[in-house]
Design an enzyme around this catalytic site. Structure first.
Site, PDB file in Angstrom:
ATOM      1  N   CYS A 127      -1.483  27.553 -15.157  1.00  0.00           N
ATOM      2  CA  CYS A 127      -2.806  27.688 -14.543  1.00  0.00           C
ATOM      3  C   CYS A 127      -2.898  29.119 -14.034  1.00  0.00           C
ATOM      4  O   CYS A 127      -1.962  29.605 -13.379  1.00  0.00           O
ATOM      5  CB  CYS A 127      -2.979  26.698 -13.392  1.00  0.00           C
ATOM      6  SG  CYS A 127      -4.514  26.909 -12.450  1.00  0.00           S
ATOM      7  N   CYS A 140      -8.623  30.082 -18.100  1.00  0.00           N
ATOM      8  CA  CYS A 140      -8.469  28.763 -17.493  1.00  0.00           C
ATOM      9  C   CYS A 140      -7.651  27.920 -18.459  1.00  0.00           C
ATOM     10  O   CYS A 140      -8.085  27.675 -19.591  1.00  0.00           O
ATOM     11  CB  CYS A 140      -9.837  28.142 -17.247  1.00  0.00           C
ATOM     12  SG  CYS A 140      -9.794  26.406 -16.750  1.00  0.00           S
ATOM     13  N   HIS A 149      -4.476  30.377 -11.698  1.00  0.00           N
ATOM     14  CA  HIS A 149      -4.424  30.468 -10.235  1.00  0.00           C
ATOM     15  C   HIS A 149      -3.000  30.703  -9.717  1.00  0.00           C
ATOM     16  O   HIS A 149      -2.811  31.298  -8.649  1.00  0.00           O
ATOM     17  CB  HIS A 149      -4.937  29.172  -9.595  1.00  0.00           C
ATOM     18  CG  HIS A 149      -6.418  29.043  -9.507  1.00  0.00           C
ATOM     19  ND1 HIS A 149      -7.213  28.730 -10.595  1.00  0.00           N
ATOM     20  CD2 HIS A 149      -7.272  29.159  -8.450  1.00  0.00           C
ATOM     21  CE1 HIS A 149      -8.476  28.663 -10.206  1.00  0.00           C
ATOM     22  NE2 HIS A 149      -8.540  28.918  -8.909  1.00  0.00           N
ATOM     23  N   TYR A 160     -11.071  22.132 -12.042  1.00  0.00           N
ATOM     24  CA  TYR A 160     -11.210  21.565 -13.380  1.00  0.00           C
ATOM     25  C   TYR A 160     -10.075  20.594 -13.696  1.00  0.00           C
ATOM     26  O   TYR A 160     -10.216  19.729 -14.548  1.00  0.00           O
ATOM     27  CB  TYR A 160     -11.195  22.680 -14.422  1.00  0.00           C
ATOM     28  CG  TYR A 160     -12.527  23.323 -14.714  1.00  0.00           C
ATOM     29  CD1 TYR A 160     -13.607  23.218 -13.838  1.00  0.00           C
ATOM     30  CD2 TYR A 160     -12.702  24.053 -15.884  1.00  0.00           C
ATOM     31  CE1 TYR A 160     -14.817  23.823 -14.122  1.00  0.00           C
ATOM     32  CE2 TYR A 160     -13.915  24.653 -16.184  1.00  0.00           C
ATOM     33  CZ  TYR A 160     -14.972  24.546 -15.306  1.00  0.00           C
ATOM     34  OH  TYR A 160     -16.179  25.138 -15.594  1.00  0.00           O
ATOM     35  N   SER A 172     -12.477  28.439 -13.337  1.00  0.00           N
ATOM     36  CA  SER A 172     -13.112  27.593 -12.325  1.00  0.00           C
ATOM     37  C   SER A 172     -13.250  28.321 -10.993  1.00  0.00           C
ATOM     38  O   SER A 172     -14.075  27.940 -10.161  1.00  0.00           O
ATOM     39  CB  SER A 172     -12.314  26.304 -12.128  1.00  0.00           C
ATOM     40  OG  SER A 172     -11.001  26.596 -11.657  1.00  0.00           O
TER      41      SER A 172
END
Length: 278
Positions: free
Chosen positions: A185, A76, A187, A45, A14
């Site tokens: 995640c 992701c 991130h 997301y 994302s």
């Protein structure tokens, strides 16, 4: 075969979370050309429905295949949790997710496993199921963390507020004495310095990005697709603002990349492909 080897690996996320996978690919597979797509127009997301996620991923995969990638890595966790199996049935090329490699690594690290993830990934119980299938004696606690991705995408990594949010999310896991923490995640690796300030050093940290690249390398070798040729420059494409992504990603890439804008039409039909704007 040389042409197939030369084809790029597609990575999508994302936003900037997938850069953790990209960096690991650079390290482990330096000869591979890479196409990176960030669906920044529709992030995060983690608060989307399963139907929306599947729709988004189908659109991305249609475009990825039009770019003649030889493999796709879903960098992701939300997509991996909610769309991976359906996508594998619909597309002929190899598609890898991050959850199973992360789960396998987690059970090798400990028995009391905490997972921090987006709300959608946590609600799917994908990590819990994967971990318990591998080791039924492992205990798993999951925490949905809706604020992390927006904070990272806004480049607020070092603000006191972000540290307070992290403490709030991690405290329930510390109370149950986890010995392992999984980044549910991609991130979240960007927040690792912050996590290390909060967590005791005895807790093992598992970044699935590292392990999905290992799985990708094995798959490429098995299929005879691992490149032995010099790589082409990485292509970066986004659905949102190219300048925003380029400036944000600089701190992790070490340079400001060229980023192309990709238009994702908002269609009900899942077969709609993406078009690169000139």
């Amino acid at each position: 075969m040389r042409q197939c080897q030369r084809s790029p690996i597609g990575i999508f996320d994302s936003g900037v979370g997938g850069l953790t996978v990209l960096r690991e690919l650079y390290r482990r597979l330096p000869n591979e050309s890479i196409l990176y797509f960030a669906d920044t127009a529709r992030l995060p997301y983690g608060t989307r429905s399963a139907g929306e996620i599947l729709q988004f991923v189908r659109e991305i995969m249609d475009w990825m295949t039009s770019q003649q990638v030889k493999m796709v890595i879903m960098a992701c966790n939300t997509s991996s949790a909610l769309a991976l199996e359906a996508i594998r049935d619909e597309f002929a090329l190899p598609v890898l997710g991050v959850i199973l490699p992360g789960a396998r690594a987690a059970v090798q690290k400990g028995k009391r496993i905490g997972v921090i993830a987006t709300p959608a990934t946590a609600a799917s119980n994908a990590y819990r199921q994967a971990i318990e299938e591998i080791d039924s004696t492992a205990q798993v606690w999951q925490v949905g963390c809706p604020d992390f991705v927006p904070l990272i995408e806004q480049n607020r990594l070092y603000e006191p507020y972000t540290k307070e949010v992290a403490k709030q999310y991690l405290n329930p896991l510390l109370q149950v004495n986890i010995d392992t923490l999984v980044y549910g995640c991609t991130h979240y690796r960007h927040l690792e310095p912050l996590f290390r300030q909060i967590l005791p050093p005895s807790i093992s940290l598992v970044d699935p990005a590292q392990y999905v690249v290992s799985a990708a390398e094995k798959e490429l070798e098995l299929l005879g697709l691992k490149s032995t040729l010099p790589c082409l420059p990485t292509r970066f494409c986004v659905s949102g603002n190219p300048e925003t992504f380029a400036n944000l990603s600089r701190q992790w890439l070490g340079y400001i990349p060229r980023v192309d804008k990709v238009y994702l039409p908002v269609k009900i039909r899942s077969s709609m492909s993406l078009e690169v704007l000139e």
